[in-house]
Design an enzyme around this catalytic site. Structure first.
Site: not given
Ligand code: UD1
Length: 418
Positions: A22-23, A117, A122, A304, A396
């Site tokens: 899904k991701n 969340c 995030r 995850d 989900r």
């Molecule tokens: C994706 C995955 C999620 C997984 C995560 C980390 C999908 C749909 N979801 O989530 O299942 O747990 O990767 O492997 O693929 N951050 C910031 N600023 C930003 C973006 C991120 O500070 O602009 C921080 C987040 O708060 C978090 C960390 O970076 O602490 C990792 O986030 P990120 O890698 O962006 O995860 P997602 O893409 O949301």
């Protein structure tokens, strides 16, 4: 609300087939907003997050047709609305990945801020800051990101942290930007490479996939293609851990074990007996010992899988220390596992697990997707019935979870609620 009743302890038998990730599919689907010809995805898993993404794309004007089981076509000739509304974004943070493609193709996007969340705040600052560097004008108004551009321009970007979502958004935006975009400190997750391979099939010019520096030469338009995503490495790890928790002999098939190298390495350290094939992992009854685990961006140990391995470590001999480095509030499963008798103490961002205490079935509550999976795993080896409530979280991200467990002869039953 439906619940799952798990009647433990039990052993699993046979083989389970992993669904496509899904991701991987969520950003792939967002990327259909870039395509001028039809896109077909095959083997799409039947999951709530996928249905949410379909609703969002239809809201934007993408025509989606179901051609057969798990086969969908996407036609994005016309944009109906550039707005990703709060009602959809709040149920699925991954909705943010429409921002890059909408902006690149239609020069405007209005996407609700995802907000907090269960697993932390995030933020999306890395997405926004870097889109601005590419020539987007960004305003925050009424809880929405309003982004406009006269045309995105390729430039050198460096991520402060290798965010998965930010890397995906920027890759998609860069495909239609003028000139070359270089993304430094890009995320290395296999889903990023999958997105890159798909974009290349659409006609994008991308170099450096699977490395920390991705180079994208913008093109004027992208075509269409047929594509199927990679197997779900997180689902695979969950079933492997289920097999080890229940001291079973069983096979988990249909994914690339290289994608969970860090998990396999830790399980081996815990003395798990496993056979690793090119698209499967077979587990054997094992007497496990505790270990220390630190979550990290890929190729490190995935956040995850933290909840599931924490559940497993409650059944391993000795002490385990599991430290969460990616999300600030990702131990919501701990109080529920404690209610089942697990010996866990939280200290800051670490969970200290005294393994080997038998678990007892109890009514427990799901808090997020992977935490919910951990509770099902605990139920499989606990004495008595574990009622796992609020399983919409599981729906989900785990396709046909109750049916897959039934196929492994596990007494996991879905009970329909009000
Ligand atoms: C994706 C995955 C999620 C997984 C995560 C980390 C999908 C749909 N979801 O989530 O299942 O747990 O990767 O492997 O693929 N951050 C910031 N600023 C930003 C973006 C991120 O500070 O602009 C921080 C987040 O708060 C978090 C960390 O970076 O602490 C990792 O986030 P990120 O890698 O962006 O995860 P997602 O893409 O949301």
């Amino acid at each position: 609300m439906d619940k799952l009743c798990v009647n433990g302890p039990t052993q699993l038998k046979g083989e389970v087939h992993i669904s496509k990730a899904k991701n991987a599919y969520l950003p792939l689907m967002a990327a259909t907003l870039l395509a001028t010809d039809k896109v077909t995805f095959t083997e799409v898993p039947g999951l709530r997050d996928i249905r949410t993404m379909h609703r969002l794309l239809e809201h934007h004007g993408v025509e989606i047709k179901e051609e057969g089981e798990g086969v969908f076509t996407y036609d994005c000739q016309k944009l109906k609305s550039e707005e990703a509304p709060y009602e959809l974004v709040k149920t699925m943070r991954a909705s943010i990945c429409v921002l890059g493609p909408l902006l690149a193709r239609f020069k405007k996007a209005k996407v609700s801020l995802p907000g907090g969340c269960a697993i932390g705040t995030r933020p999306i600052d890395l997405h926004l800051k870097n889109l601005e560097k590419m020539g987007a004008k960004i305003e925050i108004e009424g809880g929405y990101v309003i982004a406009t551009t006269e045309g995105l321009k390729g430039t050198k970007l460096a991520l402060d942290f290798p965010s998965v979502g930010a890397t995906e958004n920027l890759m998609m935006a860069a495909c239609l930007a003028e000139g070359e975009t270089i993304i430094e400190n890009a995320a290395l997750e296999p889903e990023i490479t999958d997105l890159g391979n798909f974009l290349v099939k659409l006609g994008a010019k991308i170099e450096g996939l699977d490395t920390k520096t991705i180079k994208i030469q913008g093109v004027s338009s992208l075509g269409g293609t047929t594509y199927s995503a990679i197997g779900d490495r997180i689902e695979a790890a969950t079933y492997i851990i289920a097999g080890l928790m229940t001291k079973s002999e069983m096979t988990v098939k249909g994914f690339d074990p290289i994608h969970i190298d860090a998990v396999i390495e830790k399980l081996a350290e815990m003395e798990a007996k496993m056979e690793i094939g090119h698209d499967y992992v077979k587990v054997f009854p094992s007497e496990l010992v505790g270990t220390d685990i630190d979550t990290a961006p890929y190729p490190g140990f995935p956040t995850d899988v933290q909840a599931q391995i924490l559940a497993l470590s409650t059944q391993a001999k000795g002490l385990s220390i599991i430290t969460e480095h990616i999300f600030e509030n990702r131990f919501m499963h701990v109080p529920e596992l404690q209610r089942m008798g697990a010996g866990i103490t939280i200290k800051g961002n670490s969970a200290i697990v005294k393994g080997g205490k038998p678990l007892k079935g109890a009514p427990v509550m799901c808090t997020d997707l992977r935490a919910s999976a951990a509770l099902v795993l605990a139920g499989l080896c606990a004495e008595g019935v574990t009622e796992v409530r609020r399983i919409y979280h599981l729906d989900r991200g785990y396709e046909k979870l109750d049916k897959k467990f039934a196929g492994l002869s596990a007494p996991v039953e879905r009970v329909q609620g009000d």
